[in-house]
Design a protein around this motif. Structure first.
Motif, mmCIF file in Angstrom:
data_model
loop_
_atom_site.group_PDB
_atom_site.id
_atom_site.type_symbol
_atom_site.label_atom_id
_atom_site.label_comp_id
_atom_site.label_asym_id
_atom_site.label_seq_id
_atom_site.Cartn_x
_atom_site.Cartn_y
_atom_site.Cartn_z
ATOM 1 N N PRO A 35 21.661 -1.375 -0.387
ATOM 2 C CA PRO A 35 20.251 -1.072 -0.148
ATOM 3 C C PRO A 35 19.362 -1.454 -1.332
ATOM 4 C CG PRO A 35 21.525 0.956 -0.364
ATOM 5 C CD PRO A 35 22.486 -0.178 -0.378
ATOM 6 N N ALA A 36 19.933 -1.485 -2.509
ATOM 7 C CA ALA A 36 19.144 -1.852 -3.697
ATOM 8 C C ALA A 36 18.674 -3.304 -3.627
ATOM 9 C CB ALA A 36 19.969 -1.623 -4.963
ATOM 10 N N LEU A 37 19.363 -4.127 -2.833
ATOM 11 C CA LEU A 37 18.947 -5.519 -2.676
ATOM 12 C C LEU A 37 17.567 -5.638 -2.026
ATOM 13 C CD1 LEU A 37 22.309 -7.131 -1.493
ATOM 14 C CD2 LEU A 37 21.204 -7.386 -3.720
ATOM 15 N N LEU A 38 17.170 -4.640 -1.251
ATOM 16 C CA LEU A 38 15.870 -4.692 -0.589
ATOM 17 C C LEU A 38 14.713 -4.325 -1.516
ATOM 18 C CD1 LEU A 38 16.477 -3.165 2.955
ATOM 19 C CD2 LEU A 38 16.186 -5.556 2.320
ATOM 20 N N PHE A 39 14.974 -3.678 -2.640
ATOM 21 C CA PHE A 39 13.888 -3.216 -3.506
ATOM 22 C C PHE A 39 12.950 -4.323 -3.975
ATOM 23 C CE2 PHE A 39 16.416 0.749 -4.432
ATOM 24 C CZ PHE A 39 15.553 1.576 -3.749
ATOM 25 N N PRO A 40 13.447 -5.457 -4.456
ATOM 26 C CA PRO A 40 12.499 -6.503 -4.878
ATOM 27 C C PRO A 40 11.636 -7.014 -3.719
ATOM 28 C CG PRO A 40 14.692 -6.969 -5.732
ATOM 29 C CD PRO A 40 14.828 -5.828 -4.780
ATOM 30 N N ALA A 41 12.236 -7.202 -2.558
ATOM 31 C CA ALA A 41 11.476 -7.689 -1.405
ATOM 32 C C ALA A 41 10.445 -6.650 -0.971
ATOM 33 C CB ALA A 41 12.416 -8.014 -0.250
ATOM 34 N N LEU A 42 10.853 -5.404 -0.906
ATOM 35 C CA LEU A 42 9.928 -4.344 -0.497
ATOM 36 C C LEU A 42 8.792 -4.184 -1.497
ATOM 37 C CD1 LEU A 42 12.485 -1.701 0.803
ATOM 38 C CD2 LEU A 42 10.718 -2.842 2.141
ATOM 39 N N SER A 43 9.102 -4.268 -2.771
ATOM 40 C CA SER A 43 8.057 -4.143 -3.798
ATOM 41 C C SER A 43 7.037 -5.257 -3.678
ATOM 42 C CB SER A 43 8.687 -4.161 -5.197
ATOM 43 O OG SER A 43 9.533 -3.059 -5.361
ATOM 44 N N LEU A 44 7.513 -6.482 -3.476
ATOM 45 C CA LEU A 44 6.586 -7.612 -3.332
ATOM 46 C C LEU A 44 5.758 -7.497 -2.059
ATOM 47 C CD1 LEU A 44 8.776 -10.582 -4.598
ATOM 48 C CD2 LEU A 44 6.796 -9.547 -5.720
ATOM 49 N N LEU A 45 6.378 -7.062 -0.971
ATOM 50 C CA LEU A 45 5.633 -6.882 0.277
ATOM 51 C C LEU A 45 4.548 -5.815 0.117
ATOM 52 C CD1 LEU A 45 8.268 -7.031 3.156
ATOM 53 C CD2 LEU A 45 6.329 -8.545 2.797
ATOM 54 N N LEU A 46 4.901 -4.692 -0.480
ATOM 55 C CA LEU A 46 3.915 -3.626 -0.663
ATOM 56 C C LEU A 46 2.786 -4.074 -1.589
ATOM 57 C CD1 LEU A 46 6.249 -0.494 -0.846
ATOM 58 C CD2 LEU A 46 4.722 -1.158 1.011
#
Length: 140
Positions: free
Chosen positions: A8-19
């Motif tokens: 799940p930590a792999l999604l953090f960079p993508a989610l941060s950039l999207l937000l």
């Protein structure tokens, strides 16, 4: 499929950039709405009012995009906690929910972009219509 803490930590960079992108869109729309409100109060143009209504819809979509993106990030953290606690099955389910929330957020983003492009096309067609009506300057 085995889920580790890093999955799940792999999604953090993508989610941060999207937000971050969603927040930037929100801020630019808020600024545009404030400017258009001043223009509308000055001349009461139906075109400007229509643009403001369009921006209201886009603002609601961006709010929902941010909400689903944040919920996705929260689910990722919850998944990591569950995996850490040894609750593999629950962690897998929560990770799946996180992915679904992310997909909803991105689908809303696509919808908002389509509305934005439609509004710009209307603006350009209005400009082209005015240009066609303008008198042709006499040759010199």
């Amino acid at each position: 499929m085995e889920i580790t803490l890093t999955t799940p930590a792999l999604l953090f960079p993508a989610l941060s950039l999207l937000l971050l992108a969603f927040t930037n869109r929100f801020l630019s729309l808020a600024n545009l709405i404030r400017n258009l409100k001043g223009v509308y109060q000055t001349n009461r143009s139906h075109l400007v009012y229509g643009q403001i209504q369009n921006l209201r819809i886009r603002l609601i979509l961006i709010r929902n995009m941010q909400a689903f993106g944040t919920a996705s990030m929260f689910s990722c953290v919850l998944c990591m906690f569950m995996v850490y606690a040894g609750l593999q099955t629950a962690g897998k389910i929560v990770f799946g929910v996180s992915l679904v929330l992310l997909m909803i957020s991105m689908a809303l983003s696509l919808w908002e972009i389509q509305i934005s492009v439609k509004a710009l096309e209307l603006e350009l067609s209005d400009l082209e219509h005015e240009e066609e009506k303008a008198p042709v300057p006499a040759p010199r």
